[in-house]
Every structure is written in structure tokens, then in C-alpha cells.
Enzyme design. Structure first.
Site, PDB file in Angstrom:
ATOM      1  N   GLY A   9       0.818  -1.216   0.000  1.00 32.69           N
ATOM      2  CA  GLY A   9       0.000   0.000   0.000  1.00 32.69           C
ATOM      3  C   GLY A   9       0.844   1.255   0.000  1.00 32.69           C
ATOM      4  O   GLY A   9       0.601   2.192   0.772  1.00 32.69           O
ATOM      5  N   ARG A  34      -2.114  -1.409  -5.995  1.00 34.93           N
ATOM      6  CA  ARG A  34      -2.762  -1.709  -7.290  1.00 34.93           C
ATOM      7  C   ARG A  34      -2.468  -0.644  -8.335  1.00 34.93           C
ATOM      8  O   ARG A  34      -2.414  -0.933  -9.514  1.00 34.93           O
ATOM      9  CB  ARG A  34      -4.295  -1.809  -7.101  1.00 34.93           C
ATOM     10  CG  ARG A  34      -4.744  -3.059  -6.370  1.00 34.93           C
ATOM     11  CD  ARG A  34      -6.170  -2.924  -5.906  1.00 34.93           C
ATOM     12  NE  ARG A  34      -6.308  -1.788  -4.988  1.00 34.93           N
ATOM     13  CZ  ARG A  34      -7.423  -1.426  -4.396  1.00 34.93           C
ATOM     14  NH1 ARG A  34      -8.539  -2.085  -4.644  1.00 34.93           N
ATOM     15  NH2 ARG A  34      -7.451  -0.400  -3.562  1.00 34.93           N
ATOM     16  N   TYR A 153     -15.062  -2.912  10.173  1.00 36.83           N
ATOM     17  CA  TYR A 153     -13.693  -2.374  10.104  1.00 36.83           C
ATOM     18  C   TYR A 153     -12.980  -2.636  11.429  1.00 36.83           C
ATOM     19  O   TYR A 153     -11.833  -3.118  11.442  1.00 36.83           O
ATOM     20  CB  TYR A 153     -13.705  -0.872   9.787  1.00 36.83           C
ATOM     21  CG  TYR A 153     -12.302  -0.294   9.803  1.00 36.83           C
ATOM     22  CD1 TYR A 153     -11.401  -0.618   8.795  1.00 36.83           C
ATOM     23  CD2 TYR A 153     -11.871   0.542  10.838  1.00 36.83           C
ATOM     24  CE1 TYR A 153     -10.090  -0.120   8.816  1.00 36.83           C
ATOM     25  CE2 TYR A 153     -10.572   1.034  10.866  1.00 36.83           C
ATOM     26  CZ  TYR A 153      -9.683   0.701   9.859  1.00 36.83           C
ATOM     27  OH  TYR A 153      -8.394   1.177   9.885  1.00 36.83           O
ATOM     28  N   PRO A 183      -2.564   3.709  14.771  1.00 38.61           N
ATOM     29  CA  PRO A 183      -2.940   5.124  14.749  1.00 38.61           C
ATOM     30  C   PRO A 183      -4.420   5.355  15.026  1.00 38.61           C
ATOM     31  O   PRO A 183      -5.268   4.489  14.783  1.00 38.61           O
ATOM     32  CB  PRO A 183      -2.629   5.563  13.303  1.00 38.61           C
ATOM     33  CG  PRO A 183      -1.902   4.420  12.664  1.00 38.61           C
ATOM     34  CD  PRO A 183      -2.288   3.194  13.416  1.00 38.61           C
ATOM     35  N   THR A 188      -5.561  10.903   5.362  1.00 38.10           N
ATOM     36  CA  THR A 188      -4.938  10.345   4.144  1.00 38.10           C
ATOM     37  C   THR A 188      -6.084  10.212   3.138  1.00 38.10           C
ATOM     38  O   THR A 188      -7.075  10.923   3.239  1.00 38.10           O
ATOM     39  CB  THR A 188      -4.334   8.952   4.433  1.00 38.10           C
ATOM     40  OG1 THR A 188      -5.384   8.127   4.952  1.00 38.10           O
ATOM     41  CG2 THR A 188      -3.189   9.009   5.446  1.00 38.10           C
TER      42      THR A 188
HETATM   43  P1  NDP Z   1      -4.837   5.316   2.079  1.00 36.84           P
HETATM   44  O1  NDP Z   1      -6.174   5.067   1.487  1.00 36.84           O
HETATM   45  O2  NDP Z   1      -4.211   6.634   1.864  1.00 36.84           O
HETATM   46  O3  NDP Z   1      -3.813   4.161   1.603  1.00 36.84           O
HETATM   47  C1  NDP Z   1      -4.206   2.807   1.559  1.00 36.84           C
HETATM   48  C2  NDP Z   1      -3.181   2.004   0.771  1.00 36.84           C
HETATM   49  O4  NDP Z   1      -3.608   0.631   0.772  1.00 36.84           O
HETATM   50  C3  NDP Z   1      -3.080   2.446  -0.673  1.00 36.84           C
HETATM   51  O5  NDP Z   1      -1.728   2.488  -1.072  1.00 36.84           O
HETATM   52  C4  NDP Z   1      -3.799   1.350  -1.439  1.00 36.84           C
HETATM   53  O6  NDP Z   1      -3.186   1.130  -2.712  1.00 36.84           O
HETATM   54  C5  NDP Z   1      -3.543   0.126  -0.540  1.00 36.84           C
HETATM   55  N1  NDP Z   1      -4.560  -0.893  -0.776  1.00 36.84           N
HETATM   56  C6  NDP Z   1      -5.872  -0.836  -0.461  1.00 36.84           C
HETATM   57  N2  NDP Z   1      -6.509  -1.919  -0.935  1.00 36.84           N
HETATM   58  C7  NDP Z   1      -5.572  -2.674  -1.583  1.00 36.84           C
HETATM   59  C8  NDP Z   1      -5.615  -3.898  -2.301  1.00 36.84           C
HETATM   60  N3  NDP Z   1      -6.749  -4.579  -2.452  1.00 36.84           N
HETATM   61  N4  NDP Z   1      -4.471  -4.368  -2.833  1.00 36.84           N
HETATM   62  C9  NDP Z   1      -3.304  -3.684  -2.696  1.00 36.84           C
HETATM   63  N5  NDP Z   1      -3.199  -2.527  -2.018  1.00 36.84           N
HETATM   64  C10 NDP Z   1      -4.333  -2.022  -1.485  1.00 36.84           C
HETATM   65  O7  NDP Z   1      -5.029   5.029   3.654  1.00 36.84           O
HETATM   66  P2  NDP Z   1      -4.011   5.023   4.897  1.00 36.84           P
HETATM   67  O8  NDP Z   1      -2.634   5.344   4.481  1.00 36.84           O
HETATM   68  O9  NDP Z   1      -4.635   5.843   5.942  1.00 36.84           O
HETATM   69  O10 NDP Z   1      -4.147   3.505   5.336  1.00 36.84           O
HETATM   70  C11 NDP Z   1      -3.048   2.643   5.507  1.00 36.84           C
HETATM   71  C12 NDP Z   1      -3.337   1.704   6.667  1.00 36.84           C
HETATM   72  O11 NDP Z   1      -3.481   2.467   7.857  1.00 36.84           O
HETATM   73  C13 NDP Z   1      -4.610   0.882   6.534  1.00 36.84           C
HETATM   74  O12 NDP Z   1      -4.343  -0.446   6.944  1.00 36.84           O
HETATM   75  C14 NDP Z   1      -5.576   1.558   7.503  1.00 36.84           C
HETATM   76  O13 NDP Z   1      -6.533   0.661   8.009  1.00 36.84           O
HETATM   77  C15 NDP Z   1      -4.614   2.011   8.578  1.00 36.84           C
HETATM   78  N6  NDP Z   1      -5.081   3.091   9.436  1.00 36.84           N
HETATM   79  C16 NDP Z   1      -5.520   4.273   8.889  1.00 36.84           C
HETATM   80  C17 NDP Z   1      -5.980   5.276   9.713  1.00 36.84           C
HETATM   81  C18 NDP Z   1      -6.580   6.540   9.181  1.00 36.84           C
HETATM   82  O14 NDP Z   1      -7.391   7.174   9.896  1.00 36.84           O
HETATM   83  N7  NDP Z   1      -6.202   6.974   7.997  1.00 36.84           N
HETATM   84  C19 NDP Z   1      -5.930   5.135  11.181  1.00 36.84           C
HETATM   85  C20 NDP Z   1      -5.469   3.853  11.632  1.00 36.84           C
HETATM   86  C21 NDP Z   1      -5.038   2.899  10.789  1.00 36.84           C
HETATM   87  P3  NDP Z   1      -4.004   0.964  -4.091  1.00 36.84           P
HETATM   88  O15 NDP Z   1      -5.321   1.618  -3.925  1.00 36.84           O
HETATM   89  O16 NDP Z   1      -3.124   1.611  -5.111  1.00 36.84           O
HETATM   90  O17 NDP Z   1      -4.091  -0.515  -4.274  1.00 36.84           O
HETATM   91  C1  8X3 Z   2      -8.743   4.226  11.372  1.00 42.69           C
HETATM   92  C2  8X3 Z   2      -9.040   4.902  12.648  1.00 42.69           C
HETATM   93  O1  8X3 Z   2     -10.901   5.028  14.321  1.00 42.69           O
HETATM   94  O2  8X3 Z   2     -10.983   6.476  12.359  1.00 42.69           O
HETATM   95  O3  8X3 Z   2      -8.219   2.972  11.657  1.00 42.69           O
HETATM   96  O4  8X3 Z   2     -11.497   4.144  12.178  1.00 42.69           O
HETATM   97  S1  8X3 Z   2     -10.693   5.123  12.884  1.00 42.69           S
END
Ligand code: NDP
Ligand code: 8X3
Length: 254
Positions: A9, A34, A153, A183, A188
């Protein structure tokens, strides 16, 4: 010799920021996602800015065979992966369970749980064979807390929390560290994905507070993977200063 980190990702958010920061610190990178065009752009930028080597692997992490093939076909010099950052993940939808979309649930379960298992099952044996490694799982505060409408989720991130502990136990005798970064509210593309492209609704998630940014988490990951080899940071929870729990934030009125 430079260390190799595989980041899932890396086309956006935490994964992209982590790629940028690890590149700055001399890691060679395997970046996945992707959106192949974004990977290519990032790779060119990192090679040019930091003189590191970058390999792009575009696949959907939900496709078990595609994940297995990507790891099996890694050129020999890319197989000694020191760090795996299990970051790819998403939330889709925010509804009471009885109104939820089953397709959304399947996307989350397939990506956040099964995708993590597929890539870890492929990469961990390489780490076992070389006698060291570090797996960094991106969980969430939703992995230990649950909020209204967060149902599935939160369940997937609870699974990540359990898997992180399970991996740490199973990897113990192989000198492989397992860390989880959890986090809270973080701006993002996450909310844009959750609300299926509704940018106004996504923006409102962060109304009245300063959220975490992807770079904040990248810095935590850099700290974790640069500790001396006898130190394992098991679990790191980070929230914005304006967030105490999943459901409790302090927002300035606008
Ligand atoms: P973004 O949406 O900015 O990034 C998500 C990344 O995951 C992208 O690079 C996307 O790439 C990749 N991804 C999603 N689905 C697929 C798939 N099927 N195959 C391959 N790659 C995939 O979100 P974040 O950076 O915020 O999220 C990253 C992680 O952090 C996640 O696991 C999320 O649950 C976690 N997180 C996020 C928080 C938030 O509030 N933002 C808080 C806590 C945790 P592409 O689409 O190009 O495939
Ligand atoms: C993402 C954090 O609490 O906004 O993992 O769903 S929350």
C-alpha cells in the site's frame, strides 16, 4: 549493505510516506499497491532523490495467487527482505450493522485480514531462512476499541491486533521482530475510500481538530525499525492530541 523493506500500500498515505522516509534513510524498497502508475512515479522520485534501488510490484493483495507469484518471482537480490510493512488496508462504509453492505464487509475482510495473511505467509519464510527480519503491522486504535458503525472495520483491526501477537509468538525462535503501530484519526485517502469518493464527507471527518498525518506514522515506523536488534517495540498507539479514544475527540467549533 543496505536493508530491504517491502511496503504494502505504498501508493498513498502511510505507505507512501514510509517509503519516502525509509528511502531517505538508505533502505532499498519493494513498493506495492494496485495503482501501478503511482508506484512507477514514486520509484522514479525515490531513485532520483536518494540514489536507492526500488522495485515496483503491482498486485491486488486480495488475490492470493498474485501475491504468491509476486514474492516467488522476486529476483535473487530482492529476496533478503529485512522489513515487511503490512500497511495496505481500508475501511469501506460507516453504517449500523443491519444496514451494512455485505460487499463492503468482504472488501475489508479480504484486504485487511486475508491480504495481510497472504503476503506474510509468502515473506515470513524468507525471513525464517535468513535468520532475521522485522514485520511491522499497521493496526489501528480500532483494533482495541470499537465505535458505533465501525463494526466490521473494527473487527478486521481487532484481527490485526490478534495476528500481531500471534506472529510475535510464532516468530520468536526465528529472531523475527513483530511490531504493531496503531494510529487514531489520520488524514490520508482513508476517508475518501471509506465514503466512496464523497470528498466533502471525508473532509468533515477531521473538522475542528488537527489529525495525525501520514508522516507522523512514517516517523514512528522509522524509529521502530532502527532500534538495535535486541529491542522490539511490540505495540505503539498514536492519536492526535485532540483524540482520547476512538469515540472521544475535542473539536474547536468553526
Ligand atoms: P490510504 O487510502 O491513503 O492508503 C491505503 C493504501 O492501501 C493504498 O496504497 C492502497 O493502494 C492500498 N490498498 C488498499 N486496498 C488494496 C488492495 N486490495 N491491494 C493492494 N493494495 C491495497 O489510507 P491510509 O494510508 O490511511 O491507510 C493505511 C493503513 O493504515 C490501513 O491499513 C488503515 O486501516 C490504517 N489506518 C488508517 C488510519 C486513518 O485514519 N487513515 C488510522 C489507523 C489505521 P491501491 O489503492 O493503489 O491498491
Ligand atoms: C482508522 C481509525 O478510528 O478512524 O483505523 O477508524 S478510525
Amino acid at each position: 549493505m543496505a536493508q530491504i523493506a517491502l511496503i504494502t500500500g505504498a501508493t498513498s498515505g502511510i505507505g507512501k510516506a514510509t517509503a519516502e522516509l525509509l528511502a531517505q534513510h538508505g533502505f532499498n524498497l519493494i513498493i506495492t499497491g494496485r495503482r501501478a502508475e503511482r508506484l512507477d512515479q514514486l520509484a522514479a522520485q525515490l531513485r532520483q532523490q536518494h540514489g536507492i534501488e526500488v522495485l515496483c510490484q503491482s498486485f491486488d493483495i486480495r488475490q492470493r495467487q498474485a501475491v504468491e507469484r509476486a514474492v516467488e518471482q522476486l529476483p535473487a537480490q530482492w529476496r533478503s527482505i529485512d522489513v515487511l510493512v503490512n500497511n495496505a488496508g481500508l475501511a469501506v462504509g460507516l453504517e449500523h450493522l443491519h444496514e451494512g453492505q455485505i460487499d463492503d464487509w468482504e472488501r475489508m475482510v479480504d484486504t485487511n485480514i486475508k491480504g495481510v495473511l497472504y503476503i506474510t505467509r509468502s515473506v515470513a519464510p524468507l525471513m525464517v531462512a535468513q535468520g532475521h527480519g522485522h514485520i511491522v503491522n499497521i493496526g489501528s486504535i480500532a483494533g482495541t476499541q470499537v465505535y458505533e458503525n465501525g463494526n466490521v472495520y473494527c473487527a478486521t483491526k481487532h484481527a490485526m491486533h490478534a495476528l500481531s501477537q500471534g506472529m510475535r509468538q510464532d516468530m520468536l525462535r526465528h529472531n523475527i521482530r513483530v511490531s504493531e503501530v496503531r494510529p487514531g484519526l489520520l488524514e490520508t485517502e482513508f476517508s475518501l475510500v471509506r465514503f466512496k469518493g464523497d470528498a466533502d464527507r471525508a473532509k468533515r471527518t477531521y473538522d475542528g481538530l488537527t489529525p495525525l498525518y501520514a508522516h507522523d506514522i512514517a516517523e514512528a515506523i522509522l524509529f521502530i525499525v532502527t532500534r538495535p536488534s535486541h529491542v522490539c517495540i511490540n505495540d505503539m498507539e498514536l492519536t492526535p492530541t485532540a483524540q482520547a479514544t476512538s469515540g472521544l475527540t475535542f473539536r474547536q467549533p468553526r
